[in-house]
Structures are given as structure tokens and as C-alpha cells.
Design a protein around this motif. Structure first.
Motif, short mmCIF file in Angstrom:
data_model
loop_
_atom_site.label_atom_id
_atom_site.label_comp_id
_atom_site.label_asym_id
_atom_site.label_seq_id
_atom_site.Cartn_x
_atom_site.Cartn_y
_atom_site.Cartn_z
N ALA A 261 0.19 11.83 5.07
CA ALA A 261 -0.84 10.79 5.22
C ALA A 261 -0.24 9.41 5.04
O ALA A 261 -0.60 8.47 5.76
CB ALA A 261 -1.97 11.04 4.21
N LEU A 262 0.68 9.28 4.09
CA LEU A 262 1.35 7.99 3.89
C LEU A 262 2.17 7.62 5.11
O LEU A 262 2.15 6.47 5.57
CB LEU A 262 2.25 8.06 2.66
N VAL A 263 2.91 8.57 5.65
CA VAL A 263 3.75 8.31 6.83
C VAL A 263 2.89 7.90 8.01
O VAL A 263 3.19 6.93 8.72
CB VAL A 263 4.57 9.56 7.16
N ASP A 264 1.80 8.62 8.23
CA ASP A 264 0.92 8.29 9.35
C ASP A 264 0.31 6.90 9.18
O ASP A 264 0.18 6.14 10.15
CB ASP A 264 -0.19 9.33 9.47
N ARG A 265 -0.07 6.58 7.96
CA ARG A 265 -0.69 5.28 7.71
C ARG A 265 0.30 4.15 7.97
O ARG A 265 -0.02 3.14 8.59
CB ARG A 265 -1.21 5.20 6.27
N VAL A 266 1.53 4.33 7.49
CA VAL A 266 2.55 3.30 7.71
C VAL A 266 2.87 3.19 9.19
O VAL A 266 2.93 2.08 9.75
CB VAL A 266 3.83 3.63 6.91
N GLY A 267 3.07 4.33 9.86
CA GLY A 267 3.41 4.29 11.28
C GLY A 267 2.34 3.60 12.11
O GLY A 267 2.63 2.75 12.97
N SER A 268 1.08 3.94 11.84
CA SER A 268 0.00 3.31 12.59
C SER A 268 -0.12 1.83 12.28
O SER A 268 -0.32 1.00 13.18
CB SER A 268 -1.33 4.02 12.27
N LEU B 93 12.59 -0.31 2.48
CA LEU B 93 11.87 -0.91 1.35
C LEU B 93 12.82 -1.29 0.23
O LEU B 93 12.69 -2.35 -0.39
CB LEU B 93 10.82 0.07 0.81
N VAL B 94 13.79 -0.44 -0.04
CA VAL B 94 14.70 -0.66 -1.18
C VAL B 94 15.76 -1.69 -0.85
O VAL B 94 16.03 -2.60 -1.64
CB VAL B 94 15.34 0.69 -1.59
N ALA C 172 16.07 4.26 -6.68
CA ALA C 172 14.84 3.64 -6.17
C ALA C 172 14.26 4.44 -5.00
O ALA C 172 13.04 4.63 -4.91
CB ALA C 172 15.11 2.20 -5.75
N VAL C 173 15.12 4.93 -4.12
CA VAL C 173 14.64 5.80 -3.04
C VAL C 173 14.01 7.06 -3.62
O VAL C 173 12.96 7.52 -3.18
CB VAL C 173 15.80 6.15 -2.08
N GLY C 174 14.67 7.60 -4.64
CA GLY C 174 14.13 8.79 -5.30
C GLY C 174 12.76 8.54 -5.91
O GLY C 174 11.85 9.37 -5.79
N ARG C 175 12.58 7.38 -6.55
CA ARG C 175 11.29 7.07 -7.16
C ARG C 175 10.20 6.99 -6.09
O ARG C 175 9.09 7.46 -6.28
CB ARG C 175 11.36 5.75 -7.93
N TYR C 176 10.55 6.40 -4.94
CA TYR C 176 9.59 6.31 -3.84
C TYR C 176 9.19 7.71 -3.36
O TYR C 176 8.03 7.96 -3.01
CB TYR C 176 10.20 5.51 -2.70
N LEU C 177 10.15 8.63 -3.37
CA LEU C 177 9.88 9.99 -2.90
C LEU C 177 9.30 10.89 -3.98
O LEU C 177 9.04 12.07 -3.74
CB LEU C 177 11.17 10.62 -2.35
N GLY C 178 9.12 10.33 -5.19
CA GLY C 178 8.47 11.09 -6.25
C GLY C 178 9.40 11.76 -7.23
O GLY C 178 8.96 12.62 -8.00
N TYR C 179 10.69 11.36 -7.26
CA TYR C 179 11.64 11.97 -8.18
C TYR C 179 11.83 11.06 -9.39
O TYR C 179 12.00 9.84 -9.25
CB TYR C 179 12.99 12.21 -7.50
N ALA D 42 0.83 -1.21 0.00
CA ALA D 42 0.00 0.00 0.00
C ALA D 42 0.86 1.25 0.00
O ALA D 42 0.54 2.25 -0.66
CB ALA D 42 -0.92 -0.01 1.22
N ASP D 43 1.97 1.21 0.73
CA ASP D 43 2.87 2.35 0.80
C ASP D 43 3.50 2.63 -0.57
O ASP D 43 3.52 3.77 -1.05
CB ASP D 43 3.96 2.08 1.85
N LEU D 44 4.00 1.58 -1.21
CA LEU D 44 4.63 1.76 -2.52
C LEU D 44 3.63 2.25 -3.55
O LEU D 44 3.90 3.16 -4.33
CB LEU D 44 5.24 0.43 -2.98
N ILE D 45 2.46 1.64 -3.55
CA ILE D 45 1.46 2.00 -4.55
C ILE D 45 0.91 3.40 -4.26
O ILE D 45 0.66 4.18 -5.17
CB ILE D 45 0.34 0.94 -4.58
N GLY D 46 0.76 3.73 -2.99
CA GLY D 46 0.31 5.07 -2.64
C GLY D 46 1.32 6.14 -2.98
O GLY D 46 0.97 7.27 -3.30
#
Length: 996
Positions: free
Chosen positions: A676-683, A941-942, A959-966, A657-661
């Protein structure tokens, strides 16, 4: 009119409120006798303020009324007051186009072309424009009539009566009518030439595609045939003279300006070839000599003027050649090279302002669409449209482009075309460069409906749309290659293995030969499974190629397919569930953690096809499942194995869900709020670890004591665990507390509590291939030197007599996570006065906290680590933000209930609401904390193992960059952004925490 020096008039203030940037100049214009009625009319002032450039609109109106006779002027102003359609049209044009304002000043009666507001006026076609040009029997009268028609198109456009695609189609229809009128003038001037030949004018480019700009070369090709009784050479010469005269009529500049250049350079042999050819000559050239780009250009060919039958014959003759072009050798590389050449030839000082040719510009959309058309249009006639947006809709309808991709491209293309239209409309000049000056940017933004902060809104929207275009262009531009590669099977001659390897390499596969072997293993044969794989692979390969490691994605897919190949639902799920295949591709190619989890339990693929499958399950739901599994198990070790199975599945659900989100899919576009992604993963990870500990606790108790332990027992989460902020690689910080049951000896209760803790830790540390759950109890009183478990009374006594300020600070994040709920509540009640002291913190305590923080910064940062990139202990990282927030909690938590929370972001928001910190500083800290947390999650994740800093390997860093939107190639931007954001956060920490 006079005003007291230094005091603004009421009109001046009203003009400012209505958006005038030079109210003084506007006041002077309104003082003109001709405009006296405008000054006193709030409707007209409001209408002027609604234009793209109120100052320009008022100037244009002043010039127009000055040019009118008195009676006509009165009619104009009266009509403006009473007729809203005319008011909006005329003032809208004057505020958007200086050039059309000039035209109206020269031809003041032409404003009457905007009076009609009927159905036939809203969407005129070629016939209506021919009526508008009727009577223009010489070049200058044609230019004036053309501008009059253009005035009406612009009025509908700026008022929103037509959308950008309709306006572009109207411009193409006006060009068609103008070409016909110009050819008629040329024929009238040379009747002898007209009698010798049949001449057809074929529109190309944007005119042919029915998507013309306000100012653009009109690309044409001329084809001629002799009229019976005349020789071919004489007919071609006559046709050449007619064509050249027609071009001059449109292209020449006089006092009335110019219409537009007619460009015939798309003809065979370009400017070196004859201007006019016969149909057979055209065909001979295309069949023998034409280059790939010439067939791509012919996709938009459309007869517009001259002999209609000859024009139709030309299009009918060349169309089959267009749809055979993709069969040519090196077709796709030729198209790609052509696009790259266009970008390479843009001057460096213009590339960032170029909305047509630059990366992420209009041409990226057009090239991607045309390439897909030329490949798939060979067998699908529905794709054979010369209009970009129509073709894009057909590609989406046929399944060649994802619906969301098509919608995003459509939206971006319309926005960029609207920008281009407004830029050109201002001075009717052929340009595709975004203005650099603030007034130009403001006018452009306002013309697109942006009024609050036009320049900022424009730049943000432009950047967003260009980014979408750039991403989707790269994705779609290669899809025809994927189609060819995916249909390969051993022994097929349609595409050689060597060519397939080259194409895979072009897509970014590091080992294309190995990739080809995977493809052959997956798709060869005649089985139903192979047939479905051949359908899936073209799309999957594209998604793999969009990642940082396409080879890993394809290898993972083969492994999952091998593991699940015999299950009837697997390939059907991927084929029939739109999101499942893309979700799987994203998960498999994004790093090591999620694929490792999936390959240990491949059946979890089913989660990816369920719309609810990626939503985290509640702690209550998970706890019921875990405790039920423990109850069914034969022993403690098998019970914890079952618990680990649940944890593995749920951890995969969360990572997927994190990767796809983060990346987004066609079905689920990327979430805009990283927080929102961070909060969802943390919870989710916190809940998962809590129920895992609860399961291990139940298993340990059952093994020795049955259902009831001799003492009440609770596990208290600390640190990020208690804060619901766990990452994938976080330890679980805990305290263990117990309280003897009535009638039980305290020493017996203590032995039972220690035994259950030892058993829990043993069970959770058994060797496993799953990610470990490490329990860390070092935050207990006296640290590693103190007892692992204490009674509630012992905790209370210690904290009352011996606790240090750092222990009070650590307790800010204490929260019960497992065991006896009532005991957990009692523990929390006992520590509240310690972590939220009634008197706040004294200066000594504040100094001690600052000293501890400074010592931690100097001693605990790993040797050689870059302090600007260390997410936990580095500048502006997690520690900086958390200690700053915790200091405010301890200082003000007793009087501000909102601060009594274990969650960092929630406490920061409460501090902001209580005005303990400014909104800007709070936002700065929140942004840095979210980013640092996301980087830590991305690293896990990577790489499949935790880390507090960015990886050094280029592929992992990408890969870290892609996760962060770069996008690939922009990791430098990622690191720069991280340093910039955390540097700003550190400045807030220096002020808010250290008091600098």
C-alpha cells in the motif's frame, strides 16, 4: 468395539474433527465403562474439543471418574452434561494443566470447588481465599487447600472469566492468604516465640505488585519488633524461628507437592544478611549501604501477613527512600547495567525461548515502567503503584508515555504474561521458556485461543509482541535521560555538561558535544519560545535517538526552528498537535531528501500537524493549482518556478507520508501492508510529475502561441511513469505525439510541436536546488536516432510496418499524462492491437523477448555490482518481475481484459485471477517487486540521490533498514531477507518467463 481394518470409525473421525491428535488412544479411553456416556454425548465431545489439549483433557477426565465412587461419578457426569459453567471450567483446566489433573485424581471431590458460579466467586479476594484455606491446620492440609483454591483460579483463567491481570492479582491474594495461614501454623507450633515478638511479612516482587505467576518464588522481607517486656535480641531470634518455619511450610515438598518457595534474598545484605531485622535496622541499612536495585525492588513492597501496623510502619518508612533513589549518582546507568547483566546471564541456547528475561520479554516492560516511575514519581504521586499495568496506565495518563506506546506495551505485556501463565499451568513448574516440541506449542497456542494453525499463529503473535516490547523498551528506557538533558541551560549546576555529553552518547549521538550546543541554543533563556522548546526537546530527542542518525535529526530541527522561530504558529503547532512533533522528528532524522525539501520551504511543517495534511492530493486538484499558477505568472520561466514550488511542496508531502507510514507514530501506527505504501508513493509521484509536465507545457505554449498551439499535442507516459510506479529518483519516460489542426500545414504543425518540446525541456532543465525532473524520450520509434515528435499517423505507420517486439512490449505501459486528452485516447486505441495481439505471441516473438532479457542481464548490470542486491537488474528484482508479467500480458491480454493495465501489480493480480499463474507464485513475485521498489525509494530518501542497490555506509544502510522496518543492529537480517525473497522470485521467473 471393533472396526474393519483400514476403515476409520465414525467416532475416530469425530475425534479428529474435534481436535484430538491421538484419536485411537481417545477411542480406547471412551470404551471404558465409566466414560460410556461421554462417547455418546456430542456436547461433552465438543467441550473436550474446545480445550487447549483435548487428549490431555480426556485423560484427566478418565482418571477423575475412575477415582470417584460410583454415585459421585454419576453426579459428576450428569452435572457436566447439564451445567455448562462447570463443564467449561473442569474440562478447560484438565486440557490445560496436567498437574491439576493429577491433583483431582488424588482428591476427586475437589471438582466440586468449581460448581459455584456466582458474583462472589468470580473475583475473590484475600478474605475469600482465607475462607478457602480455613481448617488447614498442618502443612499437608494447607497444600491440599491451596491447590483447591488454585484450581478455581485456573478455571476462571482458562475460561476467560478473568483476564490475565485479574488472574495474577488473584494468585497474589491467594499467596497472601497462604502466607497468613502458614504463619498461623508456625505461631501455633511455637506459642512462646509468638509471644515475644511482633512480626510483619512484607511481600516483594510480583506478589507485592499484585501480579503473581502460577508458579513463582514469593519474595518477602521480614521485619520484627519486640513485644513490651522482651529484649530486642530475643524478639529477633524468636521472629527468625517463626519466619524460618513459615518458609519451610510453604517451600517443603511432600506427597502433596509443594506450594511455592519463599525467597527472602531481597532483604538487606541478601542471603548473607540476617533473615529478620528490626525496623530501625532496615532503615539504617537503606540509608547507608543499599544499592540502586534495592530501591527499585522496594517499589513493590506491600505488607501481607503478620502484624499489620508494623507492616504499614515499614512501608511508610522506606517509601520516601524509594522516591529519592533517582537523585543518586549514576542512578540511570546502574539500572541499565542491571538490565544488561540479566540478559547477558541468559544461556545462549535459551535466550530465544525466554519470555521473561530475554530481549523483548516481560522484564523489558517492567524495567522501562519502573525506571520512569522512579524518575517521575518523585514529583508525581499518581505513579507510585507496585503493579506494572496500573503504573503504565498512570504514566500514559500523565503524559510520560505516549498513549499508543502505552496501549501497545499493555497489549504485549498481557500477551506475554498469558503465555507465561499457560506454560507454567501445564505442570505447575517455575519456567519462563517457550516449549520446543510441537505438541507443547500446539497446546500453548490453543490455550490462547488460536485454533486454525496454533503453532504458526503463536509464533507470529509472539514475535510481533516481542518486537513491540523491544522497540518501546529501548525508546522508554532512556527517556529520563532525555528529560535531564533537555532541561539543561548554560550555567545550570543541576547536571554537568560532561554528564550530559555522556548521556547523549549513550543515546546514540555520534557528536554529543555538538548536540549539547544545539540544545543550549534552542532552550536557553527565559523567553516563551525557550520554555516551549524545553517542553518539546525531551520527547524530540527520544524520537531522534530512535533513528539511524539522531545527530542529523537534531541539527535539522535546529535549522527549521531558526527559520521559523519568529512565526507564532510553529512551536505552538509542535506543542499542541500530538502528531506534528513526532512527524517532524521522523522526517528530519530519516535521511537527506525530506529534510532538504523542508529546509527550502520550512512553512511546509504545517502539513505535519494537519490530520489530512499527509494525504496525497488528486491529480485533478494539483492540475488546477498548477495551471492557475501558470496563468498568473509573468513569463514562462516564472511560471515553471511556480510549478516547481508546487512540486517541491507535494514531493515533501509524499516523502513525509511515506516515512511516517513506514515508521509509524503514536497517532498513526505503521501501516502493515508495504504494498500500500509503494502504490501510494508511485501514484503520488506519477501524478505530481504529470501535472509538472502539464504546467511546463502550458507555460511553453503561452510564451509563443497564446492559448492555442497550431497542432493538437499530447504527452504519453511510458515505463514506470505510464505504470503509475515512479520512485523519487525516477526519470519520466515519455513519447510526444501531435496531430495538425484542421487547415494547418503539416510542416508548420511539426515545427510548432518540436518547438514546444524544446521549450518544455529547457524550462524543466533550468538550474534549481530542487530534485530534477528528467524527461527521457528514448523509447520513441528508432530511439535516439528517430524524431523527437511524430504525428499520430506517423506513429501508426511506423508501428504497422517496422516495430520490433521490444517496442510492442514497451507500449504495454503507455498512458496519456498531459496535453490533448482526446489525442491521447486516439494514440492508445491505435496501439492496443500491437501490445495485446489478437493471436497472442508466436514462439519466435517469445524467444526474442527472452533473448533480449538475457542480453540485458549480461550487459547492463554495472561492473562490480552484486547481482543478488541490485534492485533493478539483479536476481529477482524489478526487471525480472516486470518482464515476466509483461510476457503474460502480451500472450493473453487480448482475451483477458484484466491484463490490459499499465500497472505491474494490477496486471499480476489479474493474471492470478485468470489462473495464468498460481497464487503462491504471484505472491512471491509481488513481494519481491514491492521490496525492490521500497529499497530504491529508501535509498533516495536516505541519500538524496537515486541508486539501485543498498548503500555501503553503515549509517545509511541502517537508515534504509529503519525505513524497511528493521531495528538498528539488524541490517544483516535485512540483506538476508532481501536475498531470500528475490531468490524465490528468480526461481519463479526461471520457470514462468524462461520456461526452465
Amino acid at each position: 468395539m471393533t472396526t474393519v481394518p483400514g476403515r476409520r470409525s465414525s467416532t475416530f473421525t469425530r475425534l479428529l474433527r474435534h481436535g484430538f491428535t491421538d484419536p485411537s488412544a481417545a477411542e480406547r479411553l471412551l470404551d471404558l465403562p465409566e466414560l460410556s456416556s461421554v462417547r455418546s454425548d456430542p456436547v461433552l465431545l465438543e467441550a473436550l474439543g474446545a480445550t487447549a489439549d483435548p487428549d490431555l483433557a480426556l485423560q484427566g477426565l478418565a482418571r477423575l471418574v475412575e477415582a470417584e465412587e460410583a454415585d459421585e461419578r454419576r453426579v459428576l457426569l450428569d452435572t457436566l452434561v447439564t451445567a455448562k459453567p462447570l463443564r467449561d471450567r473442569l474440562l478447560g483446566v484438565l486440557g490445560a494443566s496436567e498437574a491439576l489433573g493429577d491433583h483431582l485424581a488424588r482428591h476427586p471431590r475437589d471438582w466440586q470447588a468449581l460448581v459455584t458460579y456466582e458474583a462472589t466467586d468470580l473475583h475473590p479476594g484475600v478474605a475469600e481465599f482465607e475462607q478457602g484455606l480455613a481448617g488447614a491446620d498442618d502443612p499437608d492440609s494447607l497444600r491440599v487447600a491451596y491447590r483447591r483454591c488454585l484450581l478455581a483460579i485456573a478455571a476462571r483463567d482458562v475460561c476467560g472469566t478473568t483476564d490475565v491481570a485479574e488472574a495474577a492479582a488473584e494468585l497474589a491474594d491467594l499467596a497472601t492468604a497462604t502466607l497468613r495461614a502458614a504463619l498461623a501454623i508456625a505461631r501455633t507450633a511455637a506459642p512462646a516465640d509468638a509471644a515475644r515478638c511482633r512480626l510483619a511479612v512484607i511481600a516483594m516482587g510480583k506478589c507485592g505488585g499484585h501480579e503473581l505467576n502460577y508458579v513463582s518464588d514469593v519474595d518477602v522481607i521480614f521485619v520484627a519488633e519486640p513485644i513490651e517486656g522482651f529484649e530486642e535480641s530475643a524478639a529477633v531470634q524468636a521472629a527468625t524461628r517463626l519466619a524460618a518455619h513459615m518458609m519451610r511450610i510453604c517451600s517443603d515438598t511432600t506427597v502433596e507437592g509443594t506450594i511455592w518457595p519463599v525467597d527472602a534474598n531481597l532483604r538487606p545484605e541478601g542471603r548473607n544478611g540476617p533473615l529478620v531485622r528490626t525496623l530501625s535496622s532496615h532503615l539504617a541499612y537503606y540509608q547507608r549501604w543499599a544499592k540502586t536495585w534495592e530501591f527499585q525492588a522496594l517499589l513493590k513492597a506491600r505488607p501481607v501477613a503478620g502484624d499489620p501496623e508494623l507492616g504499614a510502619e515499614y512501608v511508610d518508612a522506606v517509601s520516601p527512600l524509594v522516591w529519592q533513589a533517582a537523585d543518586r549518582e549514576n542512578f540511570v546507568p546502574d539500572v541499565q547495567k542491571m538490565r544488561r547483566r540479566v540478559v547477558d546471564n541468559i544461556p545462549a541456547d535459551r535466550i530465544d525461548r525466554e519470555i521473561k528475561l530475554g530481549p523483548g520479554g516481560l522484564r523489558d516492560v517492567e524495567f522501562a515502567v519502573q525506571l520512569l516511575q522512579l524518575v517521575h514519581g518523585r514529583s508525581d504521586a499518581t505513579l507510585r503503584s507496585g503493579t506494572t499495568l496500573s503504573a503504565l496506565r498512570a504514566l500514559a495518563a500523565g503524559g510520560y508515555v505516549g498513549r499508543v506506546d502505552a496501549a501497545q506495551l499493555d497489549d504485549a505485556y498481557r500477551f506475554l504474561r498469558a503465555m507465561e501463565h499457560r506454560i507454567q499451568l501445564y505442570r505447575l513448574r517455575r519456567t519462563h521458556l517457550v516449549p520446543e516440541d510441537a505438541p507443547g506449542l500446539r497446546r500453548l497456542g490453543r490455550s490462547l485461543g488460536m485454533r486454525t494453525d496454533p503453532i504458526t499463529e503463536l509464533n507470529q503473535a509472539w514475535k510481533r509482541h516481542a518486537s513491540v516490547v523491544r522497540r518501546l523498551h529501548e525508546k522508554l528506557f532512556y527517556r529520563p535521560l532525555l528529560d535531564a538533558v533537555a532541561q539543561l541551560a548554560p550555567g545550570e549546576s543541576r547536571l554537568s555538561a560532561k554528564a550530559a555529553v555522556h548521556r547523549l552518547e549513550a543515546l546514540g549521538y555520534a557528536d554529543p558535544a555538538a548536540a549539547l550546543r544545539h540544545l543550549e541554543a534552542l532552550s536557553s533563556g527565559v523567553s516563551r519560545k525557550a520554555a516551549i522548546q524545553r517542553t518539546l526537546l525531551p520527547v524530540l530527542l527520544g524520537w531522534f535517538a530512535d533513528s539511524a542518525d539522531p545527530d542529523a535529526g537534531l541539527l535539522g530541527f535546529r535549522k527549521v526552528s531558526d527559520a521559523l522561530g519568529k512565526t507564532p504558529w510553529y512551536l505552538r503547532l509542535l506543542r499542541d498537535e500530538g502528531a506534528a512533533a513526532e512527524n517532524l522528528a521522523r522526517v528530519l532524522s530519516a535521511g537527506r531528501l525530506a529534510p532538504d525539501l523542508l529546509l527550502r520551504a520550512p512553512e511546509a511543517v504545517a502539513l505535519l500537524g494537519d490530520p489530512q495534511g499527509l494525504k496525497p492530493r488528486t491529480r485533478e486538484h494539483l492540475e488546477q493549482e498548477v495551471l492557475a499558477a501558470v496563468g498568473r505568472a509573468d513569463g514562462a520561466e516564472s511560471a515553471v518556478a511556480a510549478v516547481r514550488g508546487v512540486r517541491r511542496r507535494e514531493l515533501f508531502r509524499t516523502t513525509a507520508a511515506d516515512l511516517i507510514g513506514s515508521y509509524g507514530t503514536e497517532e498513526n501506527p505503521a501501516e502493515e501492508d508495504p504494498g500500500a505504501l509503494v502504490d501510494r508513493v508511485g501514484s503520488a509521484v506519477t501524478d505530481l510529475n504529470a501535472v509538472t509536465i502539464a504546467g511546463a507545457l502550458r507555460a511553453a505554449v503561452r510564451e509563443q502561441w497564446g492559448d492555442t498551439l497550431p497542432t493538437r499535442f499530447a504527452v504519453i507516459g511510458m515505463g514506470r511513469f505510464g505504470g503509475h510506479e515512479l520512485g523519487y529518483g525516477s526519470d519520466a519516460d515519455v513519447l510526444f505525439v501531435h496531430s495538425p489542426r484542421e487547415g494547418v500545414d503539416e510542416q508548420e504543425a511539426g515545427r510548432a510541436a518540436n518547438a514546444v518540446v524544446a521549450e518544455m525541456r529547457r524550462l524543466l532543465q533550468l538550474p534549481t536546488v530542487d530534485p530534477p525532473l528528467i524527461i527521457d524520450a528514448d523509447l520513441r520509434p528508432e530511439g535516439k536516432s528517430g524524431p523527437l515528435v511524430r504525428t499520430l499517423a506517423s506513429y501508426e505507420a511506423y508501428y504497422r510496418r517496422w516495430s520490433l517486439v521490444w517496442e510492442s512490449q514497451a507500449l504495454l505501459r503507455a498512458e496519456p499524462v498531459a496535453g490533448d486528452a482526446e489525442l491521447g485516447r486516439e494514440f492508445i486505441e491505435s496501439i492496443d492491437t500491437l501490445r495485446y495481439p489478437m493471436e497472442g505471441l508466436g514462439e519466435d516473438a517469445v524467444r526474442e523477448i527472452r533473448r533480449l532479457k538475457a542480453r540485458m542481464e549480461s550487459e547492463r548490470l554495472p561492473r562490480g555490482a552484486d547481482p543478488t542486491l541490485h534492485t533493478k537488474l539483479g536476481r529477482g528484482g524489478l526487471s525480472d518481475v516486470e518482464w515476466t508479467v509483461q510476457l503474460m500480458q502480451m500472450q493473453h491480454g487480448w482475451v483477458e481484459p484484466g491484463l490490459r493495465t499499465t500497472r505491474t501489480r494490477e496486471a499480476l493480480a489479474a493474471a492470478r485471477a485468470a489462473e495464468l499463474i498460481s497464487g503462491e507464485d504471484a505472491q512471491t513475485l509481488d513481494e519481491a517487486w514491492v521490496l525492490a521498489t521500497r529499497v530504491r525509494n529508501a535509498v533516495m530518501l536516505v541519500r538524496g540521490r537515486p541508486g539501485d542497490t543498498f548503500p555501503s555506509g553503515p549509517r545509511e544502510l541502517t537508515a534504509v533498514g529503519r525505513y524497511l522496518g528493521y531495528e538498528p543492529g539488524h541490517v544483516g537480517d535485512m540483506l538476508d531477507d532481501y536475498r531470500r525473497i528475490t531468490r524465490r522470485a528468480r526461481a519463479v521467473v526461471e520457470e514462468r518467463f524462461y520456461g526452465a
